[in-house]
Design a protein around this motif. Structure first.
Motif, PDB file in Angstrom:
ATOM      1  N   TYR A   1     -18.320 -33.241   2.968  1.00  0.00           N
ATOM      2  CA  TYR A   1     -17.534 -32.170   3.477  1.00  0.00           C
ATOM      3  C   TYR A   1     -17.520 -31.496   4.414  1.00  0.00           C
ATOM      4  O   TYR A   1     -17.371 -30.737   5.511  1.00  0.00           O
ATOM      5  N   ARG A   2     -19.315 -30.271   4.635  1.00  0.00           N
ATOM      6  CA  ARG A   2     -18.995 -29.972   5.795  1.00  0.00           C
ATOM      7  C   ARG A   2     -18.736 -29.997   6.972  1.00  0.00           C
ATOM      8  O   ARG A   2     -18.400 -29.464   8.128  1.00  0.00           O
ATOM      9  N   TYR A   3     -19.368 -30.859   6.978  1.00  0.00           N
ATOM     10  CA  TYR A   3     -18.555 -31.838   9.421  1.00  0.00           C
ATOM     11  C   TYR A   3     -17.333 -31.883   9.344  1.00  0.00           C
ATOM     12  O   TYR A   3     -16.671 -31.159  10.065  1.00  0.00           O
TER      13      TYR A   3
ATOM     14  N   LEU B   1      -5.903 -29.579  -0.774  1.00  0.00           N
ATOM     15  CA  LEU B   1      -5.323 -29.832  -2.113  1.00  0.00           C
ATOM     16  C   LEU B   1      -4.894 -31.183  -1.893  1.00  0.00           C
ATOM     17  O   LEU B   1      -5.579 -31.877  -2.673  1.00  0.00           O
ATOM     18  N   SER B   2      -3.871 -30.743  -1.951  1.00  0.00           N
ATOM     19  CA  SER B   2      -3.688 -32.904  -1.451  1.00  0.00           C
ATOM     20  C   SER B   2      -3.805 -33.614  -0.647  1.00  0.00           C
ATOM     21  O   SER B   2      -4.462 -35.364  -0.566  1.00  0.00           O
ATOM     22  N   ALA B   3      -5.022 -33.250   0.390  1.00  0.00           N
ATOM     23  CA  ALA B   3      -6.033 -34.298   0.608  1.00  0.00           C
ATOM     24  C   ALA B   3      -7.063 -34.632   0.139  1.00  0.00           C
ATOM     25  O   ALA B   3      -8.175 -35.629   0.369  1.00  0.00           O
ATOM     26  N   SER B   4      -7.707 -33.702  -0.912  1.00  0.00           N
ATOM     27  CA  SER B   4      -9.074 -33.763  -1.234  1.00  0.00           C
ATOM     28  C   SER B   4      -9.082 -35.714  -2.044  1.00  0.00           C
ATOM     29  O   SER B   4      -8.089 -35.535  -2.935  1.00  0.00           O
ATOM     30  N   ASP B   5     -10.013 -35.639  -2.509  1.00  0.00           N
ATOM     31  CA  ASP B   5     -10.136 -36.749  -3.468  1.00  0.00           C
ATOM     32  C   ASP B   5     -10.063 -36.630  -4.740  1.00  0.00           C
ATOM     33  O   ASP B   5     -10.148 -35.788  -5.558  1.00  0.00           O
TER      34      ASP B   5
ATOM     35  N   ASN C   1     -20.767 -39.533   4.231  1.00  0.00           N
ATOM     36  CA  ASN C   1     -19.546 -39.680   3.958  1.00  0.00           C
ATOM     37  C   ASN C   1     -18.930 -39.791   5.393  1.00  0.00           C
ATOM     38  O   ASN C   1     -18.725 -39.873   6.276  1.00  0.00           O
ATOM     39  N   PRO C   2     -19.121 -42.109   5.904  1.00  0.00           N
ATOM     40  CA  PRO C   2     -18.706 -42.061   7.621  1.00  0.00           C
ATOM     41  C   PRO C   2     -16.767 -42.310   7.587  1.00  0.00           C
ATOM     42  O   PRO C   2     -17.315 -42.481   8.560  1.00  0.00           O
ATOM     43  N   LYS C   3     -16.412 -42.395   6.602  1.00  0.00           N
ATOM     44  CA  LYS C   3     -15.053 -42.455   7.245  1.00  0.00           C
ATOM     45  C   LYS C   3     -14.252 -41.466   6.891  1.00  0.00           C
ATOM     46  O   LYS C   3     -13.312 -41.069   6.944  1.00  0.00           O
ATOM     47  N   LEU C   4     -14.893 -40.231   6.258  1.00  0.00           N
ATOM     48  CA  LEU C   4     -14.935 -39.200   7.066  1.00  0.00           C
ATOM     49  C   LEU C   4     -13.616 -38.366   5.569  1.00  0.00           C
ATOM     50  O   LEU C   4     -12.472 -37.929   5.678  1.00  0.00           O
ATOM     51  N   THR C   5     -13.829 -38.765   3.932  1.00  0.00           N
ATOM     52  CA  THR C   5     -12.584 -39.238   3.174  1.00  0.00           C
ATOM     53  C   THR C   5     -12.554 -37.192   2.527  1.00  0.00           C
ATOM     54  O   THR C   5     -13.650 -37.565   2.553  1.00  0.00           O
ATOM     55  N   GLY C   6     -11.362 -37.361   1.971  1.00  0.00           N
ATOM     56  CA  GLY C   6     -11.852 -36.066   1.077  1.00  0.00           C
ATOM     57  C   GLY C   6     -11.754 -34.942   2.055  1.00  0.00           C
ATOM     58  O   GLY C   6     -11.423 -35.417   3.078  1.00  0.00           O
ATOM     59  N   CYS C   7     -12.024 -33.643   1.823  1.00  0.00           N
ATOM     60  CA  CYS C   7     -12.305 -32.667   2.112  1.00  0.00           C
ATOM     61  C   CYS C   7     -12.380 -31.705   1.056  1.00  0.00           C
ATOM     62  O   CYS C   7     -13.004 -30.767   2.311  1.00  0.00           O
ATOM     63  N   CYS C   8     -12.254 -31.920  -0.138  1.00  0.00           N
ATOM     64  CA  CYS C   8     -12.763 -30.151  -0.762  1.00  0.00           C
ATOM     65  C   CYS C   8     -13.271 -30.894  -2.347  1.00  0.00           C
ATOM     66  O   CYS C   8     -13.499 -31.764  -2.512  1.00  0.00           O
ATOM     67  N   CYS C   9     -14.544 -30.521  -2.312  1.00  0.00           N
ATOM     68  CA  CYS C   9     -15.809 -30.660  -3.840  1.00  0.00           C
ATOM     69  C   CYS C   9     -14.748 -29.672  -4.778  1.00  0.00           C
ATOM     70  O   CYS C   9     -13.126 -28.889  -4.474  1.00  0.00           O
ATOM     71  N   LYS C  10     -15.310 -30.596  -5.792  1.00  0.00           N
ATOM     72  CA  LYS C  10     -14.989 -29.377  -7.061  1.00  0.00           C
ATOM     73  C   LYS C  10     -14.610 -28.267  -7.605  1.00  0.00           C
ATOM     74  O   LYS C  10     -13.334 -27.591  -7.567  1.00  0.00           O
ATOM     75  N   HIS C  11     -15.845 -27.703  -6.642  1.00  0.00           N
ATOM     76  CA  HIS C  11     -15.551 -25.812  -6.890  1.00  0.00           C
ATOM     77  C   HIS C  11     -14.581 -25.731  -6.318  1.00  0.00           C
ATOM     78  O   HIS C  11     -13.933 -24.678  -6.401  1.00  0.00           O
TER      79      HIS C  11
END
Length: 398
Positions: free
Chosen positions: A191-193, A104-108, A214-224
């Motif tokens: 985010y799946r990769y 949750l902390s790492a999410s966009d 997402n080439p910079k691989l930022t975030g990690c979780c979608c809103k769902h």
């Protein structure tokens, strides 16, 4: 160079047809094993271990199908728990899944805002082992009405096997490491990769880099997923999972057996529909995650304290001494009991031999056929003719 017989056999085994037949055969075998597993008796379920440690009562279980039993003391059960923990530290790699608070902390921030403003529901509707199936509503611009999120609680089985109260065990599981999947496009293309690379993905796994989205691989979780993970941690969800962990702990069959899968009932769904967690912002989640890390570190330091370790070692030695004394007393009692039984058996055997010898002497005196005497003696004493003949030979009765 001519092909040898062994090479021909190897080639045949590697054919697609053979592997398909092999797979089909093992599906049948696995199905049979599952059925046999469910019919098993004397199973030491996690619930039994937990209840008997808590009550302090010895556990007596059936041993096989012939009416035999075996007894386990509370100390035996505690040793089983210790063995599980030791094996877990030695063999289990704690690298599958990520702590929910860290995710949750790492999410966009955009995903967190959308989860709070657009995703109103995230309801657990099915549980299979440690995997939660969750239905969420879709966003306002989506062509879909709902999405499915799967959350796998990676610490679930460790907690299920442990000694903690179910409420504490579930709290630890839902605040521990998780893996997840969502069927939405955001998860698929952004985010799946990242989830696959970070070992917190549930199949399907993604091997191709998201070079466009997402080439910079930022975030990690979608809103769902953010809404689902937040709701899983609510008191309402945990209350239902407490009952589910208790049910699984008592159930027969394999831990992830299809038969252990359960759809939640209408009353449970109502409670979860009414429950919705506030989506924490980055500052709140980061603070909560750092507090979690501090608590974990404090626990490790306390466990590593020489005074604590000495107290644990002293307690274990005392238990071992008491157990050794009890074992010695039991061994003496068993030896004395065996001696009494052996003496009684020998006495009964001596009487039987004397009786047979007298019968044979009487037969000689009255000229009664030997075979008739043996048959009558066997009938009167529950022995076969061959067993009576064996006694005559062994004890040299003429």
């Amino acid at each position: 160079m001519p092909t040898t017989t062994n090479e021909k056999e190897t080639q045949a085994l590697k054919s697609v047809k053979d592997f398909k037949a092999f797979e089909a055969q093992f599906r049948k075998i696995k199905a049979q094993k599952k059925e046999k597993r469910v019919e098993g008796v004397g199973l030491m379920t996690p619930d039994l271990i937990r209840r008997h440690i808590k009550s302090g009562q010895d556990l007596v279980l059936a041993y096989g199908q012939k009416g035999l039993t075996v007894k386990y003391t509370v100390e035996d059960l505690r040793k089983f728990i210790q063995a599980q923990e030791k094996a877990g530290k030695e063999f289990v790699e704690d690298d599958q899944g990520v702590i929910i608070l860290k995710l949750l902390s790492a999410s966009d921030s955009k995903d967190r805002a959308r989860a709070q403003g657009q995703i109103k529901t995230a309801v657990i509707y099915r549980v299979r082992g440690n995997v939660l199936h969750i239905q969420t509503n879709a966003g306002p611009d989506s062509k879909y009405k709902h999405h499915q999120v799967k959350v796998r609680l990676e610490d679930w089985y460790n907690q299920l096997r442990g000694q903690n109260d179910y409420k504490v065990a579930v709290h630890n599981a839902v605040n521990g490491r998780v893996s997840f999947d969502c069927d939405c496009g955001r998860h698929q293309f952004w985010y799946r990769y990242l989830a696959t690379m970070g070992k917190f993905a549930i199949a399907p796994l993604e091997k191709d880099f998201p070079k466009i989205r997402n080439p910079k691989l930022t975030g990690c979780c979608c809103k769902h997923v953010i809404r689902a993970l937040s709701n899983v941690r609510t008191p309402s969800a945990q209350a239902i999972l407490v009952k589910e962990m208790e049910r699984q702990s008592r159930a027969k069959g394999f831990a992830d057996d299809e038969k252990t899968t359960r759809f939640l009932n209408q009353e449970e769904l109502k409670k979860l529909t009414r429950s919705k967690a506030k989506i924490m912002d980055k500052t709140e989640t980061e603070k909560a995650y750092q507090e979690y890390l501090k608590a974990q570190e404090a626990f490790k330091k306390k466990a590593a304290d020489p005074a604590v370790q000495k107290a644990i070692k002293d307690a274990q030695q005392k238990i071992e001494t008491l157990k050794a004394k009890a074992d010695a007393q039991k061994a003496r009692a068993d030896k004395e009991k065996k001696a009494r039984i052996d003496a009684e058996v020998q006495h009964a055997k001596d009487l039987l031999v004397s009786k047979l010898s007298a019968s044979m002497d009487m037969a000689k005196s009255f000229d009664i056929p030997r075979d008739a005497v043996i048959a009558k003696f066997g009938q009167d004493n529950g022995l076969s003719v061959s067993e009576v003949e064996g006694m005559i030979k062994e004890y040299k009765i003429s």
